[in-house]
Design a protein around this motif. Sequence first.
Motif, PDB file in Angstrom:
ATOM      1  N   ILE A  15       0.865  -1.170   0.000  1.00 46.71           N
ATOM      2  CA  ILE A  15       0.000   0.000   0.000  1.00 46.71           C
ATOM      3  C   ILE A  15       0.907   1.228   0.000  1.00 46.71           C
ATOM      4  O   ILE A  15       1.891   1.275   0.731  1.00 46.71           O
ATOM      5  CB  ILE A  15      -0.896   0.015   1.256  1.00 46.71           C
ATOM      6  N   GLU A  23      -3.140   9.137   6.639  1.00 50.53           N
ATOM      7  CA  GLU A  23      -3.927   8.610   7.758  1.00 50.53           C
ATOM      8  C   GLU A  23      -3.358   9.057   9.099  1.00 50.53           C
ATOM      9  O   GLU A  23      -4.105   9.451  10.005  1.00 50.53           O
ATOM     10  CB  GLU A  23      -3.971   7.081   7.688  1.00 50.53           C
ATOM     11  N   THR A 151      -8.304  -3.229   6.160  1.00 43.34           N
ATOM     12  CA  THR A 151      -6.920  -3.054   5.722  1.00 43.34           C
ATOM     13  C   THR A 151      -6.214  -4.406   5.657  1.00 43.34           C
ATOM     14  O   THR A 151      -5.448  -4.685   4.729  1.00 43.34           O
ATOM     15  CB  THR A 151      -6.165  -2.102   6.662  1.00 43.34           C
ATOM     16  N   THR A 178     -15.786  -0.325   4.555  1.00 42.10           N
ATOM     17  CA  THR A 178     -15.241   0.512   5.629  1.00 42.10           C
ATOM     18  C   THR A 178     -16.061   1.789   5.791  1.00 42.10           C
ATOM     19  O   THR A 178     -16.419   2.190   6.909  1.00 42.10           O
ATOM     20  CB  THR A 178     -13.775   0.869   5.331  1.00 42.10           C
ATOM     21  N   SER A 204      -6.570   1.651  10.353  1.00 43.16           N
ATOM     22  CA  SER A 204      -5.820   1.349   9.134  1.00 43.16           C
ATOM     23  C   SER A 204      -4.337   1.658   9.293  1.00 43.16           C
ATOM     24  O   SER A 204      -3.474   0.868   8.895  1.00 43.16           O
ATOM     25  CB  SER A 204      -6.407   2.146   7.964  1.00 43.16           C
ATOM     26  N   THR A 207      -2.405  -0.865  11.429  1.00 45.44           N
ATOM     27  CA  THR A 207      -2.243  -2.121  10.694  1.00 45.44           C
ATOM     28  C   THR A 207      -1.130  -2.002   9.652  1.00 45.44           C
ATOM     29  O   THR A 207      -0.316  -2.923   9.481  1.00 45.44           O
ATOM     30  CB  THR A 207      -3.572  -2.498  10.005  1.00 45.44           C
ATOM     31  N   LEU A 208      -1.085  -0.864   8.954  1.00 47.87           N
ATOM     32  CA  LEU A 208      -0.041  -0.651   7.957  1.00 47.87           C
ATOM     33  C   LEU A 208       1.337  -0.523   8.607  1.00 47.87           C
ATOM     34  O   LEU A 208       2.331  -1.057   8.094  1.00 47.87           O
ATOM     35  CB  LEU A 208      -0.350   0.600   7.139  1.00 47.87           C
TER      36      LEU A 208
END
Length: 536
Positions: A15, A23, A151, A178, A204, A207-208
């Motif tokens: 991503i 974000e 995500t 979402t 998100s 998680t990333l």
Amino acid sequence: MTIDLRRADGDRPLIPNALLAVECVLFLTLAVLVSMRWQPLMDLDQSVAEWAYDVSEPRAWLVSLLDITAIVTSNWSVGIVLAVLAGLLWWRQERILALWVVASGVVVLGGNALIKLAVRRERPVWDLPLHEIGGWSFPSGHSAGAGLFFTVMALLTIVATGRGLRRRLLLTLWVVLTLLVAADRVFLGVHFLSDVTAGVCFGSAVTLILWHVMVRGSGRLPSDLAVVTGSGRRRAAVVLNPVKVGDVEDFKAKVRQVGASHGWDEPQWFETTIEDPGHGQTRAALDADVDLVIAAGGDGTVRAVCEEATRSGVAVGVLPHGTGNLLARNLDIPVNTRDALDVVFGGQDRAIDLATFTTDGGTETSFLVMAGLGMDAMIMTGVNEDLKKRVGYLAYFVSGVKAITFPRTKVEITLDDEEPRHFRARTVVIGNVGFLQGGIPLLPDAQIDDGLLDVVIVAPKRFIGWLSIVARVITRRKTNDARLTRLCAQRVHVKAEKPVPMQLDGDPAGEGREITAEVHPGVVLVRVPATLAPAE
């Protein structure tokens, strides 16, 4: 959906890092403003909440649907599904992925509860509530869970599918779901708009970040690769940088499998060294009379391979494994290795320009992307390598903040046979391509096959001048002024009044006063996505 981790690449961000940056910034901004009870935001939240309440309140069927959605998407439901998913991954021997899923769930769901206690925002108040719920409002737990869960699903979708319609549809589905979960909380009257926005961003982003920390560069992915014998009709050589590639045997198995599926024989393998970043290996590959030379590494490896393949008639396939990968990005070559392999073995050849690069310090080489001197080179020099391994090209942003005070320097620029032009510049960039990471159009008119080099001179007097420059770059305004000037020529000579840092394709190139760059049109063949590639 079958999880086929052959499509995973632990050393590449699946991503874009720009999404993660947005974000993080949005969540932190909302957290600060809500904590301050900033009135414009409070007014906006109340206005949206009242409108949503007026939509839902007279429609009993809608309230019932919203209640069902709230139950299905509760944090308990998300936790159970994630636990099952982690168990499946563990059973398939994908232990790092399983631990990533578990860690993401614990940090997001637990962290969200702690943030609620810190911010202590009251929920919307109604005379006739649509849904009874206790606790604090910011950030929305349901929305954080949705940001987390979808995500995870998006990353696994990219891992499990190739480019094409199926992947696009699935990714679109996760985004839409979402947004629906977030909207459910607002229309049910239990959260404000800023609550759900911050919740999605928090879930998100965490998680990333954990993907970057736990999965990228782990050497674990991919697994369970099948080795298929090719037809022997075409021969390729792979020049790889083992430091960038990571798990070399996993990488080789992946290349063999995809190459064989496209009808290519077992490749020849050449590894770069500190002493030779790819020149000698490429010469050996060309001497072996291969039909394709594949460069697997960062921009330095790709540049070395392309230099040696110049005017050879043999195409270069690019498997980007670096941080910038600007050549790949400007040629629409995927930065995910599995997708890039489909381009390498199934794409079409495109003739691109190469630029020679010489300095007064004795450097004689070439570049495919960009070269320059001044602040941009200072950024490259100041990048923390450990940070770059963790967060990718976001490390350049950190270095850029430190280098933004780089002083203006007198420079003399000569284009072709024209008279010299004089500037006081913070940075001068000569580009063979136009776009930076994240699609930033630094040189929007630059084309890699137009036989020209584009030049940008950046010269704000004060810090506030950077705001105007950023606006001009983003909006692609082409007018020149004292802050930002764009030029183009076949040959560019830059002379600074004193030694300044220099950079070449994103790598530091020492200090010096003079740069000479000259374009050589169409001398390199590079494999790019087919113009009429069939949809999956």
